[in-house]
Design a protein around this motif. Structure first.
Motif, mmCIF file in Angstrom:
data_model
loop_
_atom_site.group_PDB
_atom_site.id
_atom_site.type_symbol
_atom_site.label_atom_id
_atom_site.label_comp_id
_atom_site.label_asym_id
_atom_site.label_seq_id
_atom_site.Cartn_x
_atom_site.Cartn_y
_atom_site.Cartn_z
ATOM 1 N N GLY A 90 0.957 -1.201 0.076
ATOM 2 C CA GLY A 90 0.067 0.085 -0.003
ATOM 3 C C GLY A 90 0.939 1.244 0.172
ATOM 4 O O GLY A 90 0.519 2.161 -0.722
ATOM 5 N N ILE A 91 1.654 1.287 0.802
ATOM 6 C CA ILE A 91 2.801 2.234 0.853
ATOM 7 C C ILE A 91 3.391 2.675 -0.657
ATOM 8 O O ILE A 91 3.574 3.709 -0.869
ATOM 9 N N PHE A 92 3.770 1.364 -1.271
ATOM 10 C CA PHE A 92 4.400 1.589 -2.568
ATOM 11 C C PHE A 92 3.481 1.729 -3.617
ATOM 12 O O PHE A 92 3.875 2.550 -4.620
ATOM 13 N N ASN A 93 2.114 1.731 -3.251
ATOM 14 C CA ASN A 93 1.272 2.202 -4.400
ATOM 15 C C ASN A 93 0.560 3.250 -4.164
ATOM 16 O O ASN A 93 -0.289 3.753 -4.809
ATOM 17 N N GLY A 94 1.135 4.096 -3.469
ATOM 18 C CA GLY A 94 0.840 5.601 -3.270
ATOM 19 C C GLY A 94 -0.355 5.871 -2.086
ATOM 20 O O GLY A 94 -1.202 6.671 -2.257
ATOM 21 N N ASP A 95 -0.314 5.143 -1.102
ATOM 22 C CA ASP A 95 -1.271 5.318 -0.060
ATOM 23 C C ASP A 95 -1.076 6.739 0.483
ATOM 24 O O ASP A 95 0.219 7.234 0.573
ATOM 25 N N ALA A 96 -1.992 7.481 0.905
ATOM 26 C CA ALA A 96 -1.866 8.679 1.432
ATOM 27 C C ALA A 96 -0.727 8.984 2.404
ATOM 28 O O ALA A 96 -0.198 9.915 2.728
ATOM 29 N N GLU A 97 -0.891 7.946 3.370
ATOM 30 C CA GLU A 97 0.210 7.966 4.629
ATOM 31 C C GLU A 97 1.385 7.265 4.399
ATOM 32 O O GLU A 97 1.390 5.875 4.103
ATOM 33 N N PRO A 98 2.483 8.047 4.363
ATOM 34 C CA PRO A 98 3.877 7.118 4.202
ATOM 35 C C PRO A 98 4.098 6.407 5.495
ATOM 36 O O PRO A 98 5.113 5.780 5.571
ATOM 37 N N VAL A 99 3.398 6.172 6.610
ATOM 38 C CA VAL A 99 3.777 5.590 7.613
ATOM 39 C C VAL A 99 2.551 4.679 8.160
ATOM 40 O O VAL A 99 1.411 5.221 7.792
ATOM 41 N N SER A 100 2.605 3.388 8.298
ATOM 42 C CA SER A 100 1.639 2.559 8.765
ATOM 43 C C SER A 100 1.620 1.774 10.144
ATOM 44 O O SER A 100 3.004 1.470 10.334
ATOM 45 N N GLU A 101 0.871 1.789 10.989
ATOM 46 C CA GLU A 101 1.138 1.047 12.222
ATOM 47 C C GLU A 101 0.445 -0.097 12.378
ATOM 48 O O GLU A 101 -0.905 0.037 11.902
ATOM 49 N N VAL A 102 0.748 -1.147 12.528
ATOM 50 C CA VAL A 102 0.034 -2.306 12.525
ATOM 51 C C VAL A 102 -0.063 -3.219 13.873
ATOM 52 O O VAL A 102 1.182 -3.211 14.494
ATOM 53 N N TYR A 103 -1.194 -3.327 14.600
ATOM 54 C CA TYR A 103 -0.991 -4.191 15.904
ATOM 55 C C TYR A 103 -1.458 -5.461 15.896
ATOM 56 O O TYR A 103 -2.334 -5.799 15.015
ATOM 57 N N PHE A 104 -0.831 -6.265 16.681
ATOM 58 C CA PHE A 104 -1.175 -7.713 16.835
ATOM 59 C C PHE A 104 -1.399 -8.299 18.308
ATOM 60 O O PHE A 104 -0.541 -7.709 19.239
ATOM 61 N N ASP A 105 -2.271 -9.115 18.684
ATOM 62 C CA ASP A 105 -2.618 -9.607 19.817
ATOM 63 C C ASP A 105 -2.373 -11.122 19.716
ATOM 64 O O ASP A 105 -3.315 -11.696 18.955
ATOM 65 N N ASP A 106 -1.594 -11.871 20.442
ATOM 66 C CA ASP A 106 -1.321 -13.032 20.211
ATOM 67 C C ASP A 106 -2.577 -13.915 20.247
ATOM 68 O O ASP A 106 -2.904 -15.113 19.809
ATOM 69 N N ARG A 107 -3.255 -13.492 21.416
ATOM 70 C CA ARG A 107 -4.368 -14.210 21.965
ATOM 71 C C ARG A 107 -5.421 -14.296 20.571
ATOM 72 O O ARG A 107 -6.075 -15.315 20.399
ATOM 73 N N THR A 108 -5.522 -13.021 19.923
ATOM 74 C CA THR A 108 -6.705 -13.117 19.051
ATOM 75 C C THR A 108 -6.242 -13.747 17.816
ATOM 76 O O THR A 108 -7.082 -14.579 17.377
ATOM 77 N N LEU A 109 -5.002 -13.838 17.461
ATOM 78 C CA LEU A 109 -4.440 -14.634 16.474
ATOM 79 C C LEU A 109 -4.453 -16.261 16.783
ATOM 80 O O LEU A 109 -4.913 -17.061 15.723
ATOM 81 N N LEU A 110 -4.338 -16.779 17.937
ATOM 82 C CA LEU A 110 -4.557 -18.058 18.386
ATOM 83 C C LEU A 110 -5.988 -18.608 18.349
ATOM 84 O O LEU A 110 -6.280 -19.402 18.067
ATOM 85 N N SER A 111 -6.809 -17.710 18.822
ATOM 86 C CA SER A 111 -8.051 -17.894 18.828
ATOM 87 C C SER A 111 -8.804 -18.071 17.621
ATOM 88 O O SER A 111 -9.550 -18.820 17.305
ATOM 89 N N THR A 112 -8.152 -17.278 16.678
ATOM 90 C CA THR A 112 -8.400 -17.312 15.153
ATOM 91 C C THR A 112 -8.097 -18.872 14.453
ATOM 92 O O THR A 112 -8.884 -19.293 13.862
ATOM 93 N N TYR A 113 -6.903 -19.252 14.875
ATOM 94 C CA TYR A 113 -6.570 -20.476 14.397
ATOM 95 C C TYR A 113 -7.259 -21.613 15.015
ATOM 96 O O TYR A 113 -7.796 -22.752 14.142
ATOM 97 N N ASN A 114 -7.807 -21.445 16.254
ATOM 98 C CA ASN A 114 -8.546 -22.626 16.934
ATOM 99 C C ASN A 114 -9.960 -22.742 16.216
ATOM 100 O O ASN A 114 -10.613 -23.810 16.032
ATOM 101 N N GLU A 115 -10.415 -21.660 15.717
ATOM 102 C CA GLU A 115 -11.838 -21.498 15.062
ATOM 103 C C GLU A 115 -11.736 -22.226 13.645
ATOM 104 O O GLU A 115 -13.021 -22.598 13.181
ATOM 105 N N GLU A 116 -10.582 -22.210 12.996
ATOM 106 C CA GLU A 116 -10.549 -22.770 11.409
ATOM 107 C C GLU A 116 -10.573 -24.368 11.709
ATOM 108 O O GLU A 116 -10.297 -25.303 12.342
#
Length: 116
Positions: A90-116
């Motif tokens: 997205g940054i390289f394709n011209g998104d308006a913001e040159p900075v991006s923040e991404v947040y992760f919570d391992d509990r959420t990621l693990l619960s997603t895997y358990n549901e699949e």
């Protein structure tokens, strides 16, 4: 573990930077509507990449980009690496913001895997 990745491109130095932060210490997160942005994150690692190398990887596809972003020192897990790759693209394709923040919570990621 709570993690944050700050992804930015410095046009002056033609470098892409990814900073990896984590919450150090144990904190209760019982609320379903827990706000990650209120936590105190500590910088644990930073990697930089040449812009031309990243552009070439983007042209080859997301798997090539993920492979380029990962190294022995920086190896985010699959769900995180896919989202990071999307943000970098997205940054390289011209998104308006040159900075991006991404947040992760391992509990959420693990619960997603358990549901699949």
């Amino acid at each position: 573990m709570l993690q944050r990745y700050d992804i930015s491109m410095n046009s002056d130095t033609t470098r892409l930077s990814i900073k990896e932060f984590a919450v150090i210490g144990r904190k209760p997160r019982k609320s379903e509507y827990y706000n990650l942005t209120l936590e105190n994150f500590s910088l644990i690692h930073e990697v930089t990449f040449d812009v031309d190398t990243i552009r070439a990887a983007i042209k080859e596809g997301s798997e090539a980009l993920i492979s380029e972003l990962r190294s022995d020192d920086f190896f985010p897990i699959d769900p995180c690496s896919k989202i990071i790759a999307e943000k970098v693209t997205g940054i390289f394709n011209g998104d308006a913001e040159p900075v991006s923040e991404v947040y992760f919570d391992d509990r959420t990621l693990l619960s997603t895997y358990n549901e699949e």
